[in-house]
Design a protein around this motif. Structure first.
Motif, PDB file in Angstrom:
ATOM      1  N   MET A  12      -4.278   1.024  -2.078  1.00 34.17           N
ATOM      2  CA  MET A  12      -4.145  -0.408  -1.469  1.00 34.17           C
ATOM      3  C   MET A  12      -3.284  -1.570  -2.683  1.00 34.17           C
ATOM      4  O   MET A  12      -5.167  -1.272  -3.946  1.00 34.17           O
ATOM      5  CB  MET A  12      -4.918  -0.577  -1.256  1.00 34.17           C
ATOM      6  N   ASP A  50      -4.134   7.122  -0.692  1.00 36.35           N
ATOM      7  CA  ASP A  50      -4.121   5.702  -0.759  1.00 36.35           C
ATOM      8  C   ASP A  50      -4.185   5.074  -1.823  1.00 36.35           C
ATOM      9  O   ASP A  50      -5.637   5.325  -2.572  1.00 36.35           O
ATOM     10  CB  ASP A  50      -4.627   5.680   1.005  1.00 36.35           C
ATOM     11  N   ASP A  80       0.601  -1.309   0.269  1.00 34.64           N
ATOM     12  CA  ASP A  80      -0.361   0.027   0.209  1.00 34.64           C
ATOM     13  C   ASP A  80       1.047   1.015  -0.552  1.00 34.64           C
ATOM     14  O   ASP A  80       1.958   1.322   0.137  1.00 34.64           O
ATOM     15  CB  ASP A  80      -1.029   0.439   1.281  1.00 34.64           C
TER      16      ASP A  80
END
Length: 273
Positions: free
Chosen positions: A235, A233, A214
């Motif tokens: 992931m 973010d 990540d």
């Protein structure tokens, strides 16, 4: 060092198979641990309610190896008892106990004034013992949450103007589940086909090893009355197909993985007053 005792509602919770989902002619089996994630609490108000009990011990050692390197080691041990109350309608309910022992090691290192990182590794062994008083039979199996190895590594860098970037890598042993080892003719009594599955030993198989990378980029604005943070973010950067369940063919002779989420970007804003 620390020690504690806690209790909670304790109904029969035998690890004799995880949740199963049917889709057409195929059947997907998930790890038994998923049953414990259900937030609903259901019991018979006319029945008997027991309270499971757990005793937990832990000891931590912190060492400053240098001005920029810290080492933390934690040993833990937990024993629990299902404490299922006696039920005249089901006199042969087994006694269920579990034991969990492990160690966690974490190493933190400020690599430079702006670069930081840490690595953590946990080894754990969790077993469940099921004892039947009438037959004097005892069954010892891996617990639902028995994950032997758990490795997490993180590296971050503080950029100018309140920007930062960080990456996290995780490698975890798969959770146990109860597999199907074959099938027999259901003689018309099975609702999902002519064949009925044969269960293997409880929690005798494991999901494949989980691993994922990540990345996170964030920016912080410090205002007179609040702090605003925006982040991105990403992931599962390399889009690994992590298995969350095992799908069986109609004759239970072939399997394939039921995979989780692919690469997933998440954009967010956080305001703190």
């Amino acid at each position: 060092m620390s020690a504690g005792v806690f209790s909670q509602w304790g109904g029969p919770n035998l690890p004799l198979g995880g949740p199963t989902v049917y889709s057409g002619d195929y059947m997907t089996v998930f790890p038994a641990a998923i049953r414990s994630l259900d937030p609903q609490l259901e019991f018979d108000p006319q029945g008997r309610i027991g309270a499971s009990r757990a005793v937990q011990y832990s000891a931590n050692l912190h060492v400053d190896i240098s001005d920029h390197i810290e080492l933390d080691t934690t040993l833990f041990h937990r024993k629990s008892h299902a404490n299922t109350p006696t039920d005249p309608g089901v006199p042969n309910l087994p006694d269920v106990r579990s034991t969990t022992t492990g160690v966690e090691v974490m190493l933190r290192h400020d690599l430079t004034a702006r670069m930081f990182g840490w690595i953590a590794y946990t080894w754990m062994r969790s077993t469940t013992t099921i004892s039947y008083a009438e037959t004097y039979e005892t069954l010892k199996i891996p617990s639902d949450f028995d994950q032997r190895h758990n490795l997490v590594m993180l590296v971050g860098y503080k950029l100018p103007r309140h920007w930062s970037i960080a990456g996290r890598f995780r490698l975890v042993t798969g959770l146990p589940y109860t597999p199907f080892i074959g099938a027999i003719d259901s003689e018309g009594f099975y609702a999902y086909g002519d064949l009925a599955p044969l269960f293997g030993a409880p929690n005798s198989a494991r999901m494949p090893v989980f691993h994922q990378l990540d990345l996170r980029v964030d920016r912080t604005w410090i205002l007179p009355r609040c702090v605003v943070g925006a982040y991105l973010d990403v992931m599962n950067v390399y889009n690994h197909q992590n298995a969350e369940g095992i799908t069986y063919s109609q004759d239970y002779a072939r399997t394939r993985a039921a995979v989780g989420l692919p690469i997933l970007p998440v954009l967010g804003v956080q305001v703190t007053y």
